[in-house]
Structures are given as structure tokens and as C-alpha cells.
Design a protein around this motif. Structure first.
Motif, short mmCIF file in Angstrom:
data_model
loop_
_atom_site.label_atom_id
_atom_site.label_comp_id
_atom_site.label_asym_id
_atom_site.label_seq_id
_atom_site.Cartn_x
_atom_site.Cartn_y
_atom_site.Cartn_z
N SER A 218 51.37 96.32 82.14
CA SER A 218 49.94 96.53 82.27
C SER A 218 49.52 97.86 81.67
N THR A 219 50.31 98.92 81.96
CA THR A 219 50.01 100.23 81.40
C THR A 219 50.12 100.23 79.88
N MET A 220 51.18 99.61 79.38
CA MET A 220 51.40 99.58 77.93
C MET A 220 50.33 98.76 77.22
N VAL A 221 49.91 97.65 77.84
CA VAL A 221 48.87 96.82 77.23
C VAL A 221 47.55 97.59 77.20
N GLU A 222 47.24 98.32 78.27
CA GLU A 222 46.02 99.13 78.27
C GLU A 222 46.05 100.15 77.13
N GLN A 223 47.20 100.80 76.94
CA GLN A 223 47.33 101.74 75.84
C GLN A 223 47.17 101.03 74.50
N GLY A 224 47.79 99.86 74.41
CA GLY A 224 47.69 99.09 73.17
C GLY A 224 46.27 98.63 72.90
N GLU A 225 45.56 98.21 73.93
CA GLU A 225 44.18 97.78 73.75
C GLU A 225 43.30 98.94 73.31
N ALA A 226 43.58 100.14 73.84
CA ALA A 226 42.82 101.31 73.39
C ALA A 226 43.09 101.57 71.91
N MET A 227 44.34 101.39 71.48
CA MET A 227 44.67 101.55 70.07
C MET A 227 43.97 100.49 69.24
N VAL A 228 43.91 99.27 69.77
CA VAL A 228 43.24 98.19 69.07
C VAL A 228 41.75 98.49 68.93
N THR A 229 41.15 99.00 70.00
CA THR A 229 39.73 99.37 69.94
C THR A 229 39.49 100.40 68.85
N ARG A 230 40.39 101.37 68.75
CA ARG A 230 40.25 102.38 67.69
C ARG A 230 40.44 101.73 66.32
N PHE A 231 41.36 100.78 66.23
CA PHE A 231 41.54 100.02 64.99
C PHE A 231 40.22 99.37 64.57
N ILE A 232 39.62 98.66 65.51
CA ILE A 232 38.41 97.90 65.21
C ILE A 232 37.27 98.84 64.81
N GLU A 233 37.14 99.95 65.56
CA GLU A 233 36.08 100.91 65.23
C GLU A 233 36.30 101.53 63.86
N ARG A 234 37.57 101.73 63.50
CA ARG A 234 37.87 102.37 62.23
C ARG A 234 37.72 101.41 61.05
N TYR A 235 38.22 100.18 61.24
CA TYR A 235 38.27 99.26 60.12
C TYR A 235 37.13 98.25 60.08
N ARG A 236 36.58 97.93 61.23
CA ARG A 236 35.65 96.82 61.36
C ARG A 236 36.34 95.53 60.92
N ASP A 237 35.58 94.45 60.81
CA ASP A 237 36.20 93.16 60.53
C ASP A 237 36.80 93.08 59.14
N GLY A 238 36.08 93.64 58.16
CA GLY A 238 36.49 93.42 56.78
C GLY A 238 37.79 94.08 56.39
N ALA A 239 38.09 95.23 56.99
CA ALA A 239 39.26 95.99 56.56
C ALA A 239 40.35 96.08 57.61
N LEU A 240 40.22 95.36 58.70
CA LEU A 240 41.27 95.38 59.72
C LEU A 240 42.56 94.87 59.10
N PRO A 241 43.68 95.53 59.33
CA PRO A 241 44.95 95.05 58.74
C PRO A 241 45.22 93.60 59.10
N TYR A 242 45.83 92.88 58.16
CA TYR A 242 46.23 91.50 58.43
C TYR A 242 47.43 91.48 59.37
N GLY A 243 48.37 92.38 59.11
CA GLY A 243 49.54 92.52 59.96
C GLY A 243 49.52 93.89 60.61
N ILE A 244 49.57 93.94 61.92
CA ILE A 244 49.34 95.19 62.64
C ILE A 244 50.63 95.68 63.28
N VAL A 245 50.94 96.95 63.09
CA VAL A 245 52.11 97.59 63.68
C VAL A 245 51.63 98.71 64.59
N LEU A 246 52.01 98.64 65.86
CA LEU A 246 51.63 99.64 66.85
C LEU A 246 52.89 100.27 67.43
#
Length: 576
Positions: free
Chosen positions: A332-360
């Protein structure tokens, strides 16, 4: 991120009438999964693919029969997941039934030994001094381990279901339905399924040699509860062959004829054995076995499955449940951290530039739980995800666990990265939908870029669109306990044979939050006098719900005080 779109499965018109006794909703569901009326029949063990069709199985039987006849020591080397644990227990129990008097097992420690039959693991077997090693759910990539065993005069029989690399280890025999040119019709056997088939073939081999003269022939069907658990937990596709195996195992569990360990696991998980279905194995029992290999020692899980002492099984099941609780909290803790990273991904890339393959990756993540994190985040992003963590505190070696979406073959993708950038990945292996790898911490940024590049080459953008699949609408008369029961036991449902889900428009009569994250509702449906109880888990994003909505749901049975009532298990909500 675009919201998920509801899509309805299309039934295939086979041109033949369905059996009159078959519920019409089931006929629609089976047709949407590509079945024809002739495919809908009682699942019988007699309809399984024959063991002799598996390549290498005759040579493996020769070696095992000779070892049994000579009272040689056989060491089963398993894997540290539920498939490996059930496969190890199946092999040990089955070999003993077939006359082997000296059988032991060993499972590598995830953190110390790494995956599979390594050279280090072979060296650690000096204390048991085996004459023959039988691998279960591993070995197809164990070139160094097999070579180390052969140098010590130890024979090796490999049973595995993972995809092979360009070369095979120099084992005495290899049984794997996914070897090039292998004629076995079911390529989806789990590791436990492969070793069960080997045991069936070995019994036939021993029968032909007269080994059972004067005594009853061993009944290997007693192992099917273990085969069912491992098959479902490993998320292999439930093709026709696997559905037969799983259903046979579930029947044993429902009849109370399962091993003491599975009975104890059902009890600690609060699952009624008499009503067991595949989802109980996948969501309740499998995670408890897996937790031992993720955070502790998989031997706990294997011992639970090997003991015939109900009291001992209960003690081990309680320990596994406690470890699983620890795993859930850590995850649960790790997923919360991962989701926060994902949120930053989305804010940074938006839909058009989000990586196709994501490494966290995170230095404080636990390497035993990264696969679960990758799975959770893959579901949210609907893109291939690799989650990475250091092997140990301060270690430069990092382990990655990858989860994929339909249309992107993970192992092939990692092989392409390895071919393009030799040495970037130290080791890798796996399936189309799940894989593992190890690499140096310094290589993480480059690996992330290369993995995304491969994903962009291999993935059609349309495959990145998130769809929630439905089997269509239900009518008011279909919302009954009888319909829910018919659907529940019509499976087994699972990977590549999904549980039925439907979509309808409802009015929300009332709602309340349950346990902060879950949503309990009363849904009003046209032409139905009573509102329907419904629950949606992890529903923070849709609270409060709209007053009118379209829901994708499953018909579920809620048992309370010995009575069953209908409940909708909501998977997705759209505002109307």
C-alpha cells in the motif's frame, strides 16, 4: 489520462443452436469468448491433452524411473511464487506416491540466491547431496546452474513453462510446452501443470514396467487442488485444458477432499470451501502463498502444502496470513508512492507525450513487492510498467518486475533491449504479460529510455486506450440469485477467459462510504420494484457518485447468516 471507455464483447455466430438447458445469458457469454455449442460440455479429466504429446517427457520418465528404482536422492528445485510452491509440493507428493523414498526440495531465496537453479544454489545442495535435480517452474534459462550440477555428477531434469532463450541449458531432459516445435496443444500450462503432466506420464511409464504389481496404482488426482491453485495464481490463460485442471481441483476443494494446507488457507482467509471458485484461489489463497516468497521464506508455503497434519497446517496458514498482512501494508505504501510518481508523470507529459513503456524506481522499495506495484500502476496507466528496487540496502544491483497490457510481449521486448544494448540488462526472463530482470543502478536511466523506445516501436497507439469490457445489458428479470449462481459456477473464470461483466444505466437511490475507500450504493433499475445493493471497492475517484450513471458490474452473491442475497460488484462508473 483519458477515461476508460466501455466496450461490449461481440458474440460469435457459430450457426448452431445452444443446448436448451443452458441459461441464455451463459450462451451469450460463451459465444463472446469464442466457444461453440459443442465446446459446452462437462469438463472431464478424460478430455485433457495426453501427456505423451509433451516433448522430452519420455526421457524425463526414464531418468526419474531409474532414480526411483535405485533409491537415489531426488531434489526438487522450485520457485518462490505460488506456482513454484504448488509445483514443488505437487512434485514431492507425487514422486513419493510413485515410489520415490528419498525426495527433498529446495527453493532459492529471492534476495540471496536470485531466480531459478543458479550455480550458487547447486553449491548449497552439498548438504543433501542429490543424485538427480528436478526443477519446477524454472530451469529453462539456468545454463550456469545446470552446468554446475553436471560438473558435480548430478543429473538434471528441467520442467518449466517460461519461454526459452536462443539456447537451451545442457540438461539431461527438458519438458516445456513452449520449446520450439513442441507439439503439445496447450501452451498455457503453468509450472505446476507441467510437473503434474510429468507425473501422469511417469505413472504410465511405471505401470508399463510392472512397478505397481501387487499394490494399488497411485491416484494422482489427489494433487489437483494444488494444480488448480498454482494455475490460477500464476495468471496463465485458462484455455480449455487449464479450465479442466482448475475445475477438477475446485471440485476436490468444494467436496472437502483437498490437502490440509489448502483447507487451512481457506479458513484463515474466511473463504467457504464448499463455495470455492477460481477467484478465491487467485485473490485469497494465492497471495498468502506468494507473500512467503516475497518477504520471508517460501519454504513456509511449501510446508503448509505438504503437511497432512491439520493442526500444523493451521499454524502455518496463520503465519502466512500474518506475512501477507505485512505485505499488504508494505505494498500500500509503495503503491501510494508509485501513484504520486505517476501523477507527476501525467502532469509533466500529459496524454500526448506520456511514455509508452514506463520504468519506475525507488531506493526504499522492497524488491519482493515491486511486481505487485507494477501490476497496480499498469492497471491505472494501461501501459507496460517496470517497477525496480535495490536487491539490498546500498546494493548497486536492482531488480525489476514488469507487467504488460494485451498486445505487448514483455519477454520479447526485454530481449530486444538486450540485443540492442548488450550488457545493459544483467538477466531477464518471463512471459508475455509478466517478466523480471536485474540490472545495475547506473543503467536505470538508459534502460528506461530503451524500454520506452521498444514500446513505441511495438505498440499501436490504439492499444494504449483503456477499455472496460462488458457482456452487454441485463434485463430486470435477470437480477436474481439464481442468475448469479449460474454465472458463478459456469467457469472457472480467469485469465483470457474473463468473468462475466455487464453494463446498465441506474439511478442512485442512496450511497455511503465504507472504510474510507469503498462505495456502497442502492441502485434503482427501471421496471424493478426493489433497488439493488451494490459495492465498488477503491472508489475514491468516483465519490460522491453521480445521481444517474452507467455501471459496469458483476453479479455477486453476498452471504450473511447462511443466506445468499444478490449484490452488484461495480467495476467502473460513467456519468450519464
Amino acid at each position: 489520462m483519458k477515461p476508460a471507455e466501455i466496450r461490449r464483447r461481440v458474440a460469435v455466430d457459430c450457426g448452431h443452436a445452444w443446448p436448451v438447458h443452458l441459461h441464455p445469458i451463459l450462451a451469450r457469454i460463451f459465444a463472446a469468448r469464442g466457444l461453440a455449442p459443442g465446446d459446452v460440455k462437462q469438463m472431464r479429466l478424460a478430455d485433457l491433452a495426453v501427456p505423451s504429446a509433451l516433448g522430452g517427457i519420455e526421457r524425463a520418465c526414464d531418468l526419474l524411473a531409474a532414480a526411483i528404482a535405485a533409491d537415489q536422492r531426488i531434489c526438487v528445485v522450485g520457485d518462490f511464487d505460488a506456482d513454484g510452491a504448488t509445483g514443488t509440493a505437487t512434485a514431492v507428493r507425487g514422486l513419493r506416491q510413485l515410489g520415490a523414498r528419498d525426495v527433498c526440495y529446495r527453493v532459492p531465496n529471492r534476495f540471496r540466491d536470485g531466480y531459478g537453479l543458479s550455480a550458487g544454489l547447486v553449491e548449497s545442495l552439498a548438504d543433501v547431496a542429490p543424485d538427480l535435480i528436478l526443477t519446477v517452474d524454472n530451469g529453462i534459462a539456468s545454463h550456469a546452474g545446470v552446468a554446475a550440477a553436471r560438473e558435480r555428477g548430478i543429473g538434471v531434469v528441467v520442467t518449466d513453462h517460461h519461454l526459452p532463450g536462443d539456447t537451451l541449458p545442457d540438461a539431461d531432459a527438458i519438458v516445456n510446452p513452449n520449446l520450439p516445435g513442441d507439439g503439445f496443444p496447450s501452451k498455457s500450462l503453468a509450472g505446476v501443470g507441467v510437473v503434474f503432466y510429468l507425473l501422469l506420464a511417469l505413472r504410465a511409464h511405471l505401470r508399463a514396467a510392472g512397478a505397481f504389481a501387487g499394490r494399488a496404482e497411485p491416484d494422482l488426482s489427489v494433487l489437483l487442488d494444488l494444480v488448480a491453485l498454482g494455475t490460477v495464481a500464476d495468471l496463465v490463460p485458462l484455455d480449455a485444458n487449464n479450465r479442466i485442471l482448475v475445475e477438477a481441483g475446485l471440485k476436490r476443494i468444494r467436496a472437502g477432499r483437498c490437502c490440509a494446507g489448502i483447507a487451512a488457507l481457506c479458513k484463515t482467509a474466511g473463504r467457504d470451501m464448499t463455495r470455492a471458485v477460481a477467484s478465491d484461489l487467485g485473490y485469497a489463497l494465492g497471495p498468502r502463498i506468494n507473500a512467503a516468497g516475497r518477504l520471508d521464506d517460501m519454504s513456509l508455503g511449501i510446508e503448509c502444502l505438504l503437511t497432512d497434519d491439520a493442526e500444523r497446517a493451521g499454524e502455518l496458514a496463520e503465519r502466512l496470513s500474518a506475512i501477507n498482512q505485512e505485505r499488504q501494508e508494505l505494498q500500500s505504501t509503495m503503491v501510494e508512492q508509485g501513484e504520486a510518481m505517476v501523477t507527476r508523470f501525467i502532469e509533466r507529459y500529459r496524454d500526448g507525450a506520456l511514455p509508452y513503456g514506463i520504468v519506475l524506481s525507488e531506493p526504499d522499495w522492497h524488491p519482493g513487492v515491486v511486481g505487485l506495484v507494477a501490476s497496480k500502476l499498469k492497471e491505472r496507466l494501461h501501459r507496460p510498467v517496470v517497477a525496480c528496487a535495490p536487491v539490498g540496502e546500498g546494493s548497486s544491483e536492482w531488480r525489476g518486475s514488469a507487467r504488460s497490457i494485451a498486445g505487448f510481449h514483455l519477454r520479447d521486448a526485454l530481449a530486444e533491449v538486450d540485443a540492442t544494448c548488450p550488457g545493459l540488462i544483467a538477466r531477464f526472463g518471463g512471459h508475455a504479460m509478466a517478466a523480471g530482470l536485474s540490472l545495475d543502478e547506473a543503467n536505470l536511466p538508459r534502460f528506461a529510455a530503451e524500454f520506452d523506445a521498444v514500446a513505441r516501436r511495438r505498440l499501436d497507439p490504439e492499444l494504449l486506450e483503456h477499455h472496460v469490457w462488458s457482456d452487454g445489458e441485463l434485463d430486470a428479470v435477470d437480477f436474481t440469485v439464481d442468475t448469479a449462481q449460474a454465472l458463478r459456477y459456469a467457469g472457472p473464470w480467469g485469465q483470457a477467459f474473463p468473468e462475466p461483466a455487464f453494463d446498465n444505466v441506474f439511478e442512485v437511490e442512496s450511497w455511503r462510504a465504507v472504510g474510507e475507500r469503498h462505495l456502497k450504493m442502492r441502485l434503482r433499475f427501471p421496471d424493478r420494484a426493489e433497488a439493488l445493493d451494490a459495492i465498488m471497492f477503491n472508489a475514491l475517484e468516483v465519490m460522491p457518485p453521480p445521481s444517474r450513471l452507467r455501471a459496469v458490474y458483476q453479479l455477486d452473491l453476498n452471504e450473511w447468516n447462511g443466506r445468499e442475497s444478490l449484490q452488484l460488484l461495480v467495476r467502473h462508473i460513467e456519468t450519464i
